[in-house]
Design a protein around this motif. Structure first.
Motif, short mmCIF file in Angstrom:
data_model
loop_
_atom_site.label_atom_id
_atom_site.label_comp_id
_atom_site.label_asym_id
_atom_site.label_seq_id
_atom_site.Cartn_x
_atom_site.Cartn_y
_atom_site.Cartn_z
N PRO A 180 -42.62 30.34 32.51
CA PRO A 180 -42.55 31.39 31.32
C PRO A 180 -44.00 31.62 30.82
O PRO A 180 -44.02 32.85 30.07
N ARG A 181 -44.80 31.17 30.57
CA ARG A 181 -46.09 31.17 30.08
C ARG A 181 -46.94 32.45 30.75
O ARG A 181 -47.57 33.05 30.00
N ASP A 182 -46.56 32.88 31.99
CA ASP A 182 -47.16 33.79 32.56
C ASP A 182 -46.47 35.15 32.07
O ASP A 182 -47.00 36.04 32.37
N TYR A 183 -45.47 34.83 31.21
CA TYR A 183 -44.66 36.18 30.82
C TYR A 183 -44.96 36.35 29.16
O TYR A 183 -44.27 36.99 28.46
N THR A 184 -46.12 35.81 28.79
CA THR A 184 -46.22 35.52 27.13
C THR A 184 -47.48 36.88 27.18
O THR A 184 -48.16 37.20 28.03
N THR A 185 -47.70 37.31 25.85
CA THR A 185 -48.57 38.35 25.66
C THR A 185 -49.88 37.60 24.77
O THR A 185 -50.84 38.50 24.54
N ASP A 186 -49.56 36.51 24.07
CA ASP A 186 -50.69 35.95 23.35
C ASP A 186 -51.71 35.31 24.00
O ASP A 186 -51.44 34.87 25.06
N ASN A 187 -52.83 35.06 23.28
CA ASN A 187 -53.97 34.40 23.89
C ASN A 187 -53.48 32.83 24.07
O ASN A 187 -54.18 32.36 25.05
N TYR A 188 -52.68 32.45 23.30
CA TYR A 188 -52.42 30.94 23.45
C TYR A 188 -51.12 30.69 24.44
O TYR A 188 -50.84 29.49 24.76
N ARG A 189 -50.73 31.91 25.13
CA ARG A 189 -49.40 31.49 26.01
C ARG A 189 -48.38 30.89 25.38
O ARG A 189 -47.90 30.08 26.16
N ARG A 190 -47.94 31.17 24.45
CA ARG A 190 -47.12 30.52 23.51
C ARG A 190 -45.62 30.76 23.89
O ARG A 190 -45.35 31.81 24.05
N VAL A 191 -44.89 29.50 24.30
CA VAL A 191 -43.47 29.99 24.64
C VAL A 191 -42.53 29.33 23.58
O VAL A 191 -41.23 29.70 23.74
N ASP A 192 -42.94 28.75 22.41
CA ASP A 192 -42.08 28.19 21.34
C ASP A 192 -42.56 28.72 20.12
O ASP A 192 -43.57 29.06 19.59
N GLU A 193 -41.68 28.35 19.17
CA GLU A 193 -41.68 28.87 17.87
C GLU A 193 -40.78 27.80 16.94
O GLU A 193 -40.08 27.27 17.24
N ARG A 194 -41.12 27.85 15.64
CA ARG A 194 -40.52 27.07 14.66
C ARG A 194 -39.04 27.60 14.38
O ARG A 194 -38.94 28.77 14.61
N PRO A 195 -38.12 26.61 14.27
CA PRO A 195 -36.71 27.19 14.28
C PRO A 195 -36.21 27.92 13.00
O PRO A 195 -36.76 27.64 11.97
N TYR A 196 -35.59 29.13 12.94
CA TYR A 196 -35.17 29.64 11.89
C TYR A 196 -34.24 28.49 11.04
O TYR A 196 -33.43 27.91 11.76
N GLY A 197 -34.27 28.48 9.71
CA GLY A 197 -33.16 27.59 9.13
C GLY A 197 -33.99 26.40 8.86
O GLY A 197 -33.60 25.37 8.14
N GLY A 198 -35.49 26.13 9.49
CA GLY A 198 -36.02 24.67 9.27
C GLY A 198 -35.74 23.79 10.21
O GLY A 198 -34.67 23.89 11.12
N GLY A 199 -36.26 22.58 10.04
CA GLY A 199 -35.78 21.41 10.59
C GLY A 199 -36.93 20.96 11.55
O GLY A 199 -37.76 21.96 11.85
N PRO A 200 -36.86 19.80 12.34
CA PRO A 200 -37.69 19.26 13.31
C PRO A 200 -37.92 19.99 14.37
O PRO A 200 -36.90 20.82 14.81
N GLY A 201 -38.91 20.01 15.14
CA GLY A 201 -39.17 20.54 16.45
C GLY A 201 -39.49 21.87 16.64
O GLY A 201 -39.58 22.62 15.52
N MET A 202 -39.45 22.35 17.87
CA MET A 202 -40.05 23.91 18.11
C MET A 202 -38.68 23.99 19.08
O MET A 202 -38.03 23.44 19.89
N VAL A 203 -38.43 25.56 19.17
CA VAL A 203 -37.55 26.04 19.80
C VAL A 203 -38.13 27.26 21.11
O VAL A 203 -39.08 27.89 20.53
N MET A 204 -37.80 26.96 22.16
CA MET A 204 -38.30 28.08 23.25
C MET A 204 -37.87 29.42 22.88
O MET A 204 -36.72 29.74 22.68
#
Ligand code: ADE
Length: 252
Positions: A38-62
């Motif tokens: 899925p990194r091959d389908y990202t558009t940013d320089n970091y090839r990011r596939v995850d982000e912080r969750p809406y609503g807060g809490g630990p960890g990242m969400v794809m």
């Protein structure tokens, strides 16, 4: 059969592509295992596939977008490989502890597909909107949590490949394994005749195939009764097995 795996760790799949029964099935072109990152389908320089969750809490969400594009790419590849696309012929499967637990019966059902598209999550999980829009089936390999879907996907691919017709060198071997007939496997012996003061059971040297089949069945029964009473409860014997069980009851 065609397998497309969507994973940010495609190198992990070398273990099933290159080794053992699954490796041979790949070499002999009985199956194709392709990875889509899925990194091959990202558009940013970091090839990011995850982000912080809406609503807060630990960890990242794809994030949904790169995964959606990866799934579309997998469907295109699957159709180029001759698969009919859609839930009934080439489902999109999300490996997750929330899914239906894999069993030898569900594995056998999966051998009927033209192909499968396996979605491997990492981090805390995947944006729910991607799952509701794209996923046909959610599969767990057991009630424990792994750090990603890659190992579960490999477990599932291995278990499906070994039940495909013509993949196992010795066909009977897959059919006589644990669970296939609803019982655990019987014990096995090979040379030498004696090891650690223990000899091989005489019946196995007799050459009497009917007696050997009966002995193995009784061993399966005894193991299943003691180790997996749940399986024993659910077991239905064939007519011949019912005869053997009657004889066993008389002995006890
Ligand atoms: N991902 C993490 N744990 C899993 C499990 N037990 N089965 C399937 N996918 C998983």
């Amino acid at each position: 059969m065609y397998f497309a795996v969507i994973s940010i760790f495609p190198e992990m799949f070398a273990s099933i592509r290159e080794f053992g029964i699954t490796g041979r099935a790949v070499t002999q072109e009985q199956v194709t295992i392709e990875c889509i990152n899925p990194r091959d389908y990202t558009t940013d320089n970091y090839r990011r596939v995850d982000e912080r969750p809406y609503g807060g809490g630990p960890g990242m969400v794809m994030m949904a977008e790169p995964l959606a594009q990866a799934i579309e790419a997998a469907k295109l590849r699957a159709s180029q490989q001759g698969c009919r696309i859609g839930k009934a012929n080439c489902p999109v499967v999300y490996m997750s502890p929330q899914g239906q637990t894999l069993s030898e019966n569900s594995v056998l059902d999966m051998t009927k597909y033209d192909g499968m598209i396996l979605l491997c999550g990492r981090y805390e999980g995947i944006d729910e909107r991607l799952l509701s829009q794209y996923v046909d089936l959610e599969v767990s390999i057991g009630d424990y949590v792994l750090s990603g879907g890659e190992l579960p996907a490999m477990v599932m691919i291995d278990s499906v490949i070994r039940r495909l017709p013509d993949v196992m060198g010795d066909k009977l071997s897959a059919e006589q394994d644990s669970f296939v007939d609803g019982l655990l496997d019987c014990p096995h012996y090979t040379k030498p005749y004696e090891f650690a003061g223990m000899a091989v059971p005489e019946v196995l040297l007799s050459g009497h195939h009917a007696n050997i089949a009966k002995w193995r069945f009784i061993q399966q029964v005894k193991r299943t009764q003691t180790r997996r009473p749940d399986l024993w409860q659910a077991f239905t014997p064939t007519a011949e097995q019912a005869q053997w069980l009657k004889a066993l009851e008389k002995q006890d």
